[in-house]
Write a protein that holds these residues in place. Structure first.
Motif, mmCIF file in Angstrom:
data_model
loop_
_atom_site.group_PDB
_atom_site.id
_atom_site.type_symbol
_atom_site.label_atom_id
_atom_site.label_comp_id
_atom_site.label_asym_id
_atom_site.label_seq_id
_atom_site.Cartn_x
_atom_site.Cartn_y
_atom_site.Cartn_z
ATOM 1 N N VAL A 132 -48.349 98.450 -19.741
ATOM 2 C CA VAL A 132 -49.160 97.817 -18.643
ATOM 3 C C VAL A 132 -49.540 96.416 -19.140
ATOM 4 N N GLU A 133 -50.076 96.394 -20.325
ATOM 5 C CA GLU A 133 -50.349 95.018 -21.090
ATOM 6 C C GLU A 133 -49.147 94.144 -20.832
ATOM 7 N N GLY A 134 -48.051 94.417 -21.762
ATOM 8 C CA GLY A 134 -46.846 93.777 -21.664
ATOM 9 C C GLY A 134 -47.107 92.271 -22.258
ATOM 10 N N GLY A 135 -46.203 91.357 -22.025
ATOM 11 C CA GLY A 135 -46.103 90.217 -22.590
ATOM 12 C C GLY A 135 -46.714 88.963 -21.521
ATOM 13 N N GLN A 136 -46.624 87.719 -21.948
ATOM 14 C CA GLN A 136 -46.944 86.802 -20.958
ATOM 15 C C GLN A 136 -46.425 86.648 -19.442
ATOM 16 N N HIS A 137 -45.354 87.315 -19.464
ATOM 17 C CA HIS A 137 -44.320 86.969 -18.301
ATOM 18 C C HIS A 137 -44.609 88.302 -17.296
ATOM 19 N N ARG A 138 -45.526 89.418 -17.781
ATOM 20 C CA ARG A 138 -45.386 90.504 -16.886
ATOM 21 C C ARG A 138 -45.892 90.292 -15.780
ATOM 22 N N ARG A 139 -47.251 89.630 -15.792
ATOM 23 C CA ARG A 139 -48.105 89.412 -14.554
ATOM 24 C C ARG A 139 -47.359 88.705 -13.397
ATOM 25 N N LEU B 78 -35.891 87.818 -9.530
ATOM 26 C CA LEU B 78 -37.181 87.978 -10.161
ATOM 27 C C LEU B 78 -37.174 87.029 -11.413
ATOM 28 N N ALA B 79 -36.071 87.161 -12.189
ATOM 29 C CA ALA B 79 -35.857 86.174 -13.240
ATOM 30 C C ALA B 79 -35.745 84.578 -12.812
ATOM 31 N N GLU B 80 -34.838 84.428 -11.867
ATOM 32 C CA GLU B 80 -34.940 83.090 -11.193
ATOM 33 C C GLU B 80 -36.048 82.640 -10.532
ATOM 34 N N LEU B 81 -36.931 83.265 -9.976
ATOM 35 C CA LEU B 81 -38.172 82.899 -9.491
ATOM 36 C C LEU B 81 -39.255 82.714 -10.635
ATOM 37 N N VAL B 82 -39.292 83.514 -11.574
ATOM 38 C CA VAL B 82 -40.332 83.324 -12.497
ATOM 39 C C VAL B 82 -39.949 82.244 -13.844
ATOM 40 N N GLY B 83 -38.569 82.089 -13.847
ATOM 41 C CA GLY B 83 -38.184 81.097 -14.731
ATOM 42 C C GLY B 83 -37.816 81.869 -16.276
ATOM 43 N N VAL B 84 -37.220 82.723 -16.134
ATOM 44 C CA VAL B 84 -37.002 83.569 -17.320
ATOM 45 C C VAL B 84 -35.638 84.118 -17.290
ATOM 46 N N SER B 85 -35.304 84.708 -18.327
ATOM 47 C CA SER B 85 -33.925 85.605 -18.482
ATOM 48 C C SER B 85 -34.141 86.838 -17.783
ATOM 49 N N ARG B 86 -32.993 87.442 -17.170
ATOM 50 C CA ARG B 86 -32.942 88.763 -16.781
ATOM 51 C C ARG B 86 -33.346 89.754 -17.886
ATOM 52 N N GLN B 87 -32.871 89.785 -18.967
ATOM 53 C CA GLN B 87 -33.280 90.445 -20.080
ATOM 54 C C GLN B 87 -34.926 90.481 -20.255
ATOM 55 N N TYR C 123 -36.491 93.005 -17.770
ATOM 56 C CA TYR C 123 -36.260 94.148 -18.287
ATOM 57 C C TYR C 123 -37.010 94.605 -19.532
ATOM 58 N N ASN C 124 -37.300 93.674 -20.209
ATOM 59 C CA ASN C 124 -37.957 93.984 -21.472
ATOM 60 C C ASN C 124 -39.709 94.031 -20.960
ATOM 61 N N GLU C 125 -39.929 93.157 -20.081
ATOM 62 C CA GLU C 125 -41.514 93.250 -19.472
ATOM 63 C C GLU C 125 -41.543 94.616 -18.677
ATOM 64 N N ILE C 126 -40.910 94.791 -17.769
ATOM 65 C CA ILE C 126 -41.041 95.801 -16.685
ATOM 66 C C ILE C 126 -40.327 97.243 -16.683
ATOM 67 N N GLY C 127 -38.875 97.130 -17.237
ATOM 68 C CA GLY C 127 -38.182 98.275 -17.431
ATOM 69 C C GLY C 127 -37.086 98.474 -16.198
ATOM 70 N N SER C 128 -37.453 99.634 -15.631
ATOM 71 C CA SER C 128 -36.577 99.841 -14.392
ATOM 72 C C SER C 128 -37.502 99.422 -13.124
ATOM 73 N N LYS C 129 -36.433 99.307 -11.734
ATOM 74 C CA LYS C 129 -37.101 98.839 -10.823
ATOM 75 C C LYS C 129 -38.029 99.924 -10.320
ATOM 76 N N THR C 130 -37.847 101.002 -10.670
ATOM 77 C CA THR C 130 -38.962 102.279 -10.351
ATOM 78 C C THR C 130 -40.219 101.845 -11.039
ATOM 79 N N ALA C 131 -40.439 101.406 -12.202
ATOM 80 C CA ALA C 131 -41.394 101.183 -12.851
ATOM 81 C C ALA C 131 -42.012 99.852 -12.489
ATOM 82 N N LEU C 132 -41.232 99.022 -12.049
ATOM 83 C CA LEU C 132 -41.599 97.522 -11.418
ATOM 84 C C LEU C 132 -42.605 98.166 -10.062
ATOM 85 N N ALA C 133 -41.924 98.910 -9.016
ATOM 86 C CA ALA C 133 -42.682 99.515 -8.202
ATOM 87 C C ALA C 133 -44.043 100.180 -8.365
#
Length: 208
Positions: A12-19, A42-51, A54-64
């Motif tokens: 849940v804490e994650g890195g600086q891009h999680r929130r 999401l990578a495009e909107l936030v301005g980060v790589s797709r990887q 994935y590193n910050e969130i995991g799966s789409k289920t985890a994102l939900a």
């Protein structure tokens, strides 16, 4: 960020891009529907790589799950803040808490997106919201029980639990289908709770 039980779950804490990623996902869901949410978008909107996504969130289920938990924790935060503002007035604290929750719900884009989805085909988030409802109820009732008992109402712990259960479930029903303004709904519920809890009502309440 803590869960409704107060514990910090894994990742849940994650890195600086999680929130920012979670926020972007909520906004994109509200605008275009859950099916439009992809890691690449999401990578495009936030301005980060797709990887990074994935590193910050995991799966789409985890994102939900992260999105729903993020919003539920916001609701519990405003409830806690309301009681902090009124440490010596239980009725006013309950009025403030209910009104804050309903006002937050009225402007909650994720809730609106889910409610809209019930009338269409994009309903993937609905089962998740249903399964998380028990978490919300448990977390809200546990927190409220501790808060209400501190005001020393003339009821047993079991009776306080019954009152809280009724109030929480009623508030949730108004979140999903409001029948009046947040202020008037909060006013009515605070009055009912005060009468049952045996607390002197605030003269300001129009139903007193």
């Amino acid at each position: 960020m803590r869960t409704m039980s107060g514990a910090v779950p894994a990742q849940v804490e994650g890195g600086q891009h999680r929130r920012p990623i979670i926020t972007a996902a909520i906004e994109l869901t509200a605008k275009s529907g859950w099916s439009a949410v992809t890691m690449a978008r999401l990578a495009e909107l936030v301005g980060v790589s797709r990887q990074t996504v994935y590193n910050e969130i995991g799966s789409k289920t985890a994102l939900a799950e992260a999105m729903v938990s993020h919003e539920l924790d916001r609701f519990l935060s405003v409830v806690s803040a309301a009681f902090e503002r009124h440490p010596d007035d239980l009725v006013e604290a309950m009025y403030d808490a209910v009104r804050a929750v309903l006002e937050l719900a009225d402007d909650n884009i994720l809730l609106r997106a889910i409610a809209t989805a019930t009338h269409g085909t994009d309903t993937e988030l609905l089962p998740l919201l249903t399964t998380r409802a028990s978490m919300l109820l448990t977390g809200a009732k546990t927190m409220l029980a501790a808060r209400v008992v501190s005001y020393r109402p003339e009821l047993t712990a079991e009776q306080v639990a019954v009152v809280i259960d009724v109030v929480v479930r009623t508030v949730l029903s108004h979140v999903m289908q409001p029948s009046d303004t947040p202020a008037r709904t909060a006013d009515a519920l605070a009055w009912v709770a005060a009468r049952v809890l045996g607390v002197e009502t605030n003269p300001r309440l129009r139903h007193a």
